[in-house]
Enzyme design. Structure first.
Site, PDB file in Angstrom:
ATOM      1  N   THR A   1       0.817  -1.220   0.000  1.00  0.00           N
ATOM      2  CA  THR A   1       0.000   0.000   0.000  1.00  0.00           C
ATOM      3  C   THR A   1       0.847   1.264   0.000  1.00  0.00           C
ATOM      4  O   THR A   1       2.038   1.253   0.311  1.00  0.00           O
ATOM      5  CB  THR A   1      -0.961   0.012   1.198  1.00  0.00           C
ATOM      6  OG1 THR A   1      -0.208   0.024   2.410  1.00  0.00           O
ATOM      7  CG2 THR A   1      -1.885  -1.207   1.189  1.00  0.00           C
ATOM      8  N   ASP A   2       0.184   2.357  -0.341  1.00  0.00           N
ATOM      9  CA  ASP A   2       0.830   3.669  -0.368  1.00  0.00           C
ATOM     10  C   ASP A   2       0.353   4.506   0.824  1.00  0.00           C
ATOM     11  O   ASP A   2      -0.337   4.011   1.711  1.00  0.00           O
ATOM     12  CB  ASP A   2       0.571   4.372  -1.699  1.00  0.00           C
ATOM     13  CG  ASP A   2      -0.906   4.587  -2.000  1.00  0.00           C
ATOM     14  OD1 ASP A   2      -1.737   4.502  -1.073  1.00  0.00           O
ATOM     15  OD2 ASP A   2      -1.231   4.848  -3.167  1.00  0.00           O
ATOM     16  N   ALA A   3       0.689   5.792   0.823  1.00  0.00           N
ATOM     17  CA  ALA A   3       0.327   6.682   1.932  1.00  0.00           C
ATOM     18  C   ALA A   3      -1.187   6.838   2.086  1.00  0.00           C
ATOM     19  O   ALA A   3      -1.667   7.160   3.170  1.00  0.00           O
ATOM     20  CB  ALA A   3       0.980   8.046   1.741  1.00  0.00           C
TER      21      ALA A   3
ATOM     22  N   GLY B   1      -3.193   4.375   1.902  1.00  0.00           N
ATOM     23  CA  GLY B   1      -3.703   3.134   2.483  1.00  0.00           C
ATOM     24  C   GLY B   1      -4.266   2.147   1.486  1.00  0.00           C
ATOM     25  O   GLY B   1      -4.917   1.180   1.873  1.00  0.00           O
ATOM     26  N   VAL B   2      -4.021   2.380   0.197  1.00  0.00           N
ATOM     27  CA  VAL B   2      -4.495   1.466  -0.839  1.00  0.00           C
ATOM     28  C   VAL B   2      -3.291   0.954  -1.637  1.00  0.00           C
ATOM     29  O   VAL B   2      -2.206   1.529  -1.591  1.00  0.00           O
ATOM     30  CB  VAL B   2      -5.523   2.137  -1.784  1.00  0.00           C
ATOM     31  CG1 VAL B   2      -6.779   2.525  -1.018  1.00  0.00           C
ATOM     32  CG2 VAL B   2      -4.930   3.337  -2.481  1.00  0.00           C
TER      33      VAL B   2
END
Length: 135
Positions: free
Chosen positions: A14-16, A18-19
């Site tokens: 995930t990225d910042a 949250g996905v």
């Protein structure tokens, strides 16, 4: 019937926001590709070295249909098909398990078999042709 690969989304995917980071969809697909080759009996540790080839991804395209978050369960279905004597495509569908189950992404990659030393196209090895036909 396409090959299927169960997968849980990991925090590292995930990225910042949250996905799953967009490029990690391709990494997940590549995991499924490797698992399908292993399930077909190809020893990945020696296969490419023994045949003197590399099979890079020459093209990739993706339709991202819904976000995926850490902890969600997926099923990746893949279907390979020959394009020529030295190339093939793989179509992937990432299914977010439910209820209800929903398609999260559709991905397509094209791969070209290349001589490791000459760096030019080479015929697909028989074991890979068999994998494509079974796909």
């Amino acid at each position: 019937m396409p090959f299927t690969y169960p997968r849980t989304v990991h925090f590292a995917d995930t990225d910042a926001a949250g996905v799953v980071f967009f490029a990690n969809y391709l990494a997940i697909c590549h995991e499924a590709y490797e698992e399908s080759l292993a399930a077909a009996g190809l020893d990945l540790k020696t296969f490419f070295a023994d045949h003197g080839i590399v099979i890079p991804v020459a093209k990739a395209e993706a339709d991202y249909l819904r976000p995926l978050a850490c902890g969600e369960k997926l099923r990746v279905a893949l279907k390979p098909a020959a394009l020529s004597e030295n190339s093939f495509e793989i179509r992937y569908e990432l299914l977010k398990l439910g209820p209800p189950e929903k398609i999260a992404a559709r991905i397509r990659t094209e791969h070209v078999c290349t001589s490791n030393t000459k760096r030019e196209r080479a015929p697909l090895p028989p074991a890979l042709v068999a994998w494509l036909r079974a796909g």
